[in-house]
Design an enzyme around this catalytic site. Structure first.
Site, PDB file in Angstrom:
ATOM      1  N   ARG A 168       0.844  -1.193   0.000  1.00  0.00           N
ATOM      2  CA  ARG A 168       0.000   0.000   0.000  1.00  0.00           C
ATOM      3  C   ARG A 168       0.882   1.248   0.000  1.00  0.00           C
ATOM      4  O   ARG A 168       2.015   1.216   0.480  1.00  0.00           O
ATOM      5  CB  ARG A 168      -0.911   0.009   1.219  1.00  0.00           C
ATOM      6  CG  ARG A 168      -1.816  -1.219   1.341  1.00  0.00           C
ATOM      7  CD  ARG A 168      -2.585  -1.200   2.662  1.00  0.00           C
ATOM      8  NE  ARG A 168      -3.492  -2.333   2.804  1.00  0.00           N
ATOM      9  CZ  ARG A 168      -3.165  -3.497   3.394  1.00  0.00           C
ATOM     10  NH1 ARG A 168      -1.944  -3.651   3.913  1.00  0.00           N
ATOM     11  NH2 ARG A 168      -4.044  -4.473   3.479  1.00  0.00           N
ATOM     12  N   LYS A 192      -1.801  -2.928   8.022  1.00  0.00           N
ATOM     13  CA  LYS A 192      -2.985  -2.599   8.810  1.00  0.00           C
ATOM     14  C   LYS A 192      -2.985  -3.382  10.113  1.00  0.00           C
ATOM     15  O   LYS A 192      -2.578  -4.543  10.155  1.00  0.00           O
ATOM     16  CB  LYS A 192      -4.250  -2.909   8.010  1.00  0.00           C
ATOM     17  CG  LYS A 192      -4.503  -1.943   6.848  1.00  0.00           C
ATOM     18  CD  LYS A 192      -5.838  -2.230   6.193  1.00  0.00           C
ATOM     19  CE  LYS A 192      -6.148  -1.203   5.107  1.00  0.00           C
ATOM     20  NZ  LYS A 192      -7.458  -1.464   4.457  1.00  0.00           N
ATOM     21  N   HIS A 263      -2.773   2.417  -5.531  1.00  0.00           N
ATOM     22  CA  HIS A 263      -3.587   1.245  -5.199  1.00  0.00           C
ATOM     23  C   HIS A 263      -3.882   0.430  -6.449  1.00  0.00           C
ATOM     24  O   HIS A 263      -4.045  -0.789  -6.382  1.00  0.00           O
ATOM     25  CB  HIS A 263      -4.885   1.678  -4.520  1.00  0.00           C
ATOM     26  CG  HIS A 263      -5.464   0.612  -3.627  1.00  0.00           C
ATOM     27  ND1 HIS A 263      -4.853   0.217  -2.455  1.00  0.00           N
ATOM     28  CD2 HIS A 263      -6.574  -0.158  -3.751  1.00  0.00           C
ATOM     29  CE1 HIS A 263      -5.571  -0.737  -1.889  1.00  0.00           C
ATOM     30  NE2 HIS A 263      -6.606  -0.993  -2.650  1.00  0.00           N
ATOM     31  N   ARG A 266      -1.135  -1.851  -6.871  1.00  0.00           N
ATOM     32  CA  ARG A 266      -1.297  -2.987  -5.949  1.00  0.00           C
ATOM     33  C   ARG A 266      -2.213  -4.031  -6.585  1.00  0.00           C
ATOM     34  O   ARG A 266      -1.921  -5.230  -6.569  1.00  0.00           O
ATOM     35  CB  ARG A 266      -1.873  -2.469  -4.630  1.00  0.00           C
ATOM     36  CG  ARG A 266      -2.187  -3.531  -3.577  1.00  0.00           C
ATOM     37  CD  ARG A 266      -2.564  -2.807  -2.284  1.00  0.00           C
ATOM     38  NE  ARG A 266      -3.231  -3.658  -1.308  1.00  0.00           N
ATOM     39  CZ  ARG A 266      -2.594  -4.443  -0.448  1.00  0.00           C
ATOM     40  NH1 ARG A 266      -1.278  -4.523  -0.493  1.00  0.00           N
ATOM     41  NH2 ARG A 266      -3.264  -5.162   0.429  1.00  0.00           N
ATOM     42  N   HIS A 289      -3.552  -9.292   3.388  1.00  0.00           N
ATOM     43  CA  HIS A 289      -5.001  -9.347   3.568  1.00  0.00           C
ATOM     44  C   HIS A 289      -5.341 -10.209   4.783  1.00  0.00           C
ATOM     45  O   HIS A 289      -4.820 -11.320   4.929  1.00  0.00           O
ATOM     46  CB  HIS A 289      -5.680  -9.956   2.335  1.00  0.00           C
ATOM     47  CG  HIS A 289      -5.732  -9.028   1.163  1.00  0.00           C
ATOM     48  ND1 HIS A 289      -5.886  -9.459  -0.134  1.00  0.00           N
ATOM     49  CD2 HIS A 289      -5.648  -7.679   1.091  1.00  0.00           C
ATOM     50  CE1 HIS A 289      -5.896  -8.424  -0.944  1.00  0.00           C
ATOM     51  NE2 HIS A 289      -5.755  -7.328  -0.223  1.00  0.00           N
ATOM     52  N   TYR A 298      -9.298 -10.804  -6.858  1.00  0.00           N
ATOM     53  CA  TYR A 298      -8.393 -10.765  -8.002  1.00  0.00           C
ATOM     54  C   TYR A 298      -8.601 -11.949  -8.934  1.00  0.00           C
ATOM     55  O   TYR A 298      -8.251 -11.881 -10.107  1.00  0.00           O
ATOM     56  CB  TYR A 298      -6.945 -10.701  -7.513  1.00  0.00           C
ATOM     57  CG  TYR A 298      -6.682  -9.464  -6.697  1.00  0.00           C
ATOM     58  CD1 TYR A 298      -6.615  -8.214  -7.300  1.00  0.00           C
ATOM     59  CD2 TYR A 298      -6.540  -9.525  -5.319  1.00  0.00           C
ATOM     60  CE1 TYR A 298      -6.399  -7.069  -6.554  1.00  0.00           C
ATOM     61  CE2 TYR A 298      -6.326  -8.391  -4.563  1.00  0.00           C
ATOM     62  CZ  TYR A 298      -6.259  -7.169  -5.190  1.00  0.00           C
ATOM     63  OH  TYR A 298      -6.062  -6.037  -4.453  1.00  0.00           O
TER      64      TYR A 298
END
Length: 317
Positions: A168, A192, A263, A266, A289, A298
């Site tokens: 990110r 995150k 992004h 990404r 994730h 994806y």
């Protein structure tokens, strides 16, 4: 900023004093116990403020009286004023997190949000670059760096690293020099939820980062640069907006490419990994994730590409 985003960040005024104190306690919980990022804390507080404001309009002045009917009424009101499914789903999540905290801290006898549903969000296929478009993007950035300027060397290193790793933009600008293991070609990323992961990168990105560190960064470094890997023109840690602006400007030089930002790179990295044969679990780990369901988006992208190619190429499509 669009109207939805502006409305989400605006906090209602004139809440009763008990609700104001409650919000203060909740903010301390989000910051000190959950260690959430400042913008995430603001988003949660904005959503909960809206919920409490709605409760006041319903005549509820004690949080112990908050029930499932009030929560559903709040979401229904958001729908009537035109909020998107994504916004309503996020508000429902914020409400569930809040009511779970209320129950856990003994402020409500039962958790009313446990039975609160969310509208299903529309799954949209993110725009991605073809492999040749990604190469053209990197060439576009590299052409501008041929003069060897520090900014040019930095820009090449950032774009190469974004595409090579799929990290990110916030993770990119947060990198320090010691996060780069040049020998193993691995970068240590704080993602995150402050979860750390190691992400490999390839030879081209390695060369670009090495050249930046050897020649470009020393030219921009100032006394207050600290350990930041990438620096702005004033020598401080580079800002996310500068990276986004760079990617958008250079994408404009690639004929026919979608207008994507960091992004989008990404998304592109993830798609190219899957198309190249990487398994879903590995891509999930690389991207950081929390849920495999997020990574599975994806697979829809690659399937959509396959379907389009079939329709264009097969005589009986």
């Amino acid at each position: 900023m669009d109207e939805d985003r502006a409305a989400e960040q605006a906090e209602p005024e004139g809440l009763p004093e008990p609700f104001v104190r409650l919000l203060g306690d909740y903010e301390r919980h989000l910051v000190s116990e959950r260690d959430l990022a400042p913008h995430t804390v603001r988003a949660y507080l904005g959503d909960v403020s809206g919920l409490l404001d709605h409760c006041g309009r319903l005549g509820i002045d004690d949080v112990a009286d908050l029930d499932l009917r009030a929560l559903r009424s709040w979401l229904a009101r958001l729908q009537t004023v035109g909020r998107s499914r994504t916004t309503i789903a996020r508000r429902a999540t914020a409400a569930r997190v809040f009511t779970a905290w209320l129950h856990r801290t003994g402020r409500v006898p039962a958790d009313p949000g446990a039975a609160l549903g969310s509208p299903k969000k529309h799954k949209t296929l993110p725009p991605v670059l073809r492999a040749d478009e990604a190469e053209a993007l990197i060439r576009s950035v590299a052409d501008l760096a041929d003069d060897g300027t520090p900014v040019g060397l930095r820009d090449v290193a950032m774009v190469e690293l974004l595409y090579a790793t799929g990290i990110r933009v916030g993770e990119l600008v947060g990198l320090d020099i010691d996060d780069v293991d040049a020998e193993r070609r691995v970068v240590r990323v704080l993602g995150k939820g402050r979860k750390e992961r190691a992400v490999p990168y390839g030879v081209p990105a390695g060369r670009a980062v090495e050249h930046w560190l050897a020649t470009g960064r020393p030219a921009l470094r100032v006394e207050g640069s600290g350990p930041a890997l990438f620096l702005g023109v004033r020598g401080r840690r580079i800002d996310q907006r500068a990276v986004r602006d760079l990617v958008h400007r250079r994408i404009a030089d690639v004929p026919g490419a979608p207008d994507i930002g960091p992004h989008g790179l990404r998304h592109t990295a993830a798609t190219h990994l899957l198309e190249g044969g990487a398994d879903l679990r590995s891509v999930q780990e690389l991207l950081g994730h929390a849920s495999l369901a997020t990574t599975q988006l994806y697979t829809h992208v690659t399937t959509d590409r396959l379907r389009k190619a079939y329709q264009q190429a097969h005589p009986r499509a």
